[in-house]
Write a protein that holds these residues in place. Structure first.
Motif, PDB file in Angstrom:
ATOM      1  N   UNK A 181       0.233  -1.411  -0.001  1.00  0.00           N
ATOM      2  CA  UNK A 181      -0.033  -0.276  -0.013  1.00  0.00           C
ATOM      3  C   UNK A 181       1.102   1.235   0.245  1.00  0.00           C
ATOM      4  N   UNK A 182       0.315   2.636  -1.009  1.00  0.00           N
ATOM      5  CA  UNK A 182       1.354   3.054  -0.846  1.00  0.00           C
ATOM      6  C   UNK A 182       0.830   4.455  -0.293  1.00  0.00           C
ATOM      7  N   UNK A 187       6.119   3.583   0.814  1.00  0.00           N
ATOM      8  CA  UNK A 187       5.294   1.810   0.976  1.00  0.00           C
ATOM      9  C   UNK A 187       5.366   1.233   2.304  1.00  0.00           C
ATOM     10  N   UNK A 188       4.295   0.921   2.403  1.00  0.00           N
ATOM     11  CA  UNK A 188       4.441  -0.127   3.610  1.00  0.00           C
ATOM     12  C   UNK A 188       2.667  -1.259   3.480  1.00  0.00           C
ATOM     13  N   UNK A 189       2.701  -1.425   4.996  1.00  0.00           N
ATOM     14  CA  UNK A 189       1.730  -2.196   5.425  1.00  0.00           C
ATOM     15  C   UNK A 189       0.940  -1.820   5.959  1.00  0.00           C
ATOM     16  N   UNK A 201       5.420   2.728   7.076  1.00  0.00           N
ATOM     17  CA  UNK A 201       5.315   3.220   5.308  1.00  0.00           C
ATOM     18  C   UNK A 201       7.084   3.659   5.850  1.00  0.00           C
ATOM     19  N   UNK A 202       7.992   3.164   4.647  1.00  0.00           N
ATOM     20  CA  UNK A 202       9.272   3.375   3.972  1.00  0.00           C
ATOM     21  C   UNK A 202       9.327   3.600   2.791  1.00  0.00           C
ATOM     22  N   UNK A 234       4.750  -5.666  12.380  1.00  0.00           N
ATOM     23  CA  UNK A 234       4.575  -5.040  10.890  1.00  0.00           C
ATOM     24  C   UNK A 234       6.487  -4.517  11.119  1.00  0.00           C
ATOM     25  N   UNK A 235       6.417  -3.438  11.766  1.00  0.00           N
ATOM     26  CA  UNK A 235       7.458  -2.482  11.458  1.00  0.00           C
ATOM     27  C   UNK A 235       8.350  -2.922  11.307  1.00  0.00           C
TER      28      UNK A 235
END
Ligand code: PXL
Length: 274
Positions: A181-182, A187-189, A201-202, A234-235
């Protein structure tokens, strides 16, 4: 020491499934029992791959493990690729799931809007059954769209991602995690556990490498087994996957069939200590 069992194929070359799960999870200080469900010459993104299912052997291994009274803190299920392997996975869960351990399922069945070679609708149906028996389900957006019978598109907003994560719980899992997911150029989770959403997001690199999902879920499963909560897991998984992508992206000599997770393991261990 915690013990995870990893149930997925061995792709001899391809940096995915067992060859990713074993080094990552072992390096996190967790014992990894490998249960190779099939052996492939390479993963299925190459052409002309060979495949041998190990179905008969799998039931014999379970018989032996039951006699030895082995137990697992976490059951990690990845790529299966065949109905009969998914039947086995359901049997394995019936034999080894307890009130205390956790089932993490990453069906690794599709990406970029389409099913992987060799995956069909019947397999997808069985994947749903395994998902029902799982605690944590990790999917990319293509897989989530397929399991929810909804339309896949290239970009989903954070709100749409949350809705998807929420709808996935209707399948019967306790928690869902959707990756890819952006948000604001990153982008991340997104994860959802029935009461709260978690996201991370990273940096987004404009590349797409194979095997990032397996890297993500291995780090996630290891973190959960070590007692981290869903938010922290998640992180850690998002940051580690991004670091693998960064190293691969910046190396002109990198292979394109998998990410360089090997040189990011030190970074992962640093994240675990924080
Ligand atoms: O990365 C997931 C994966 C695992 N195993 C095999 C695959 C794939 C994805 O294509 O082909 C055999």
């Amino acid at each position: 020491m915690k013990r995870i069992v990893s149930i997925q194929d061995i792709s001899c070359i391809g940096k995915c499934s067992q060859t990713v799960a074993l080094p990552i999870i072992s390096s996190m200080g967790i014992e990894l029992a490998v249960l190779p469900t099939s052996i492939l010459s390479t993963h299925t993104q190459f052409q002309g791959w060979t495949l041998k299912k190990l179905t008969d052997e799998l039931y014999k291994i379970v018989d032996h493990w039951k006699k030895e009274k082995f137990e697992f803190d976490l059951i990690y299920i990845g790529y299966t690729g065949a109905e009969e392997i998914l039947e086995f996975v359901l049997y394995f869960i019936s034999q080894f799931k307890t009130d205390k351990n956790i089932v993490v399922f990453d069906p690794a069945m599709a990406d970029n809007g389409k099913l992987y070679a060799g995956i069909n609708e019947t397999i997808v149906g069985k994947i749903k059954e395994v998902a029902k028996n799982s605690d944590i389900l990790r999917l990319n957006l293509t897989e989530a769209s397929i399991l929810l019978n909804s339309k896949y598109k290239e970009n989903f907003t954070l709100e749409e991602g949350k809705k998807i994560a929420q709808e996935l719980l209707e399948i019967g899992v306790k928690s869902s995690i959707v990756t890819g997911i952006e948000q604001d150029g990153k982008i991340g989770a997104i994860g959802y556990d029935g009461s709260q959403f978690y996201s991370n997001f990273e940096t987004k690199y404009n590349v797409s490498y194979h095997g990032t999902g397996d890297v993500f879920t291995s780090a996630l499963a290891g973190s959960i087994a070590k007692g981290e909560d869903l938010e922290k897991a998640i992180s850690i998984a998002t940051k580690f996957t991004t670091e693998c992508v960064r190293i691969t992206y910046e190396d002109k000599n990198s292979v394109d069939y998998g990410v360089n997770f090997e040189e990011a393991i030190g970074y992962l261990l640093g994240l675990l200590k924080k």
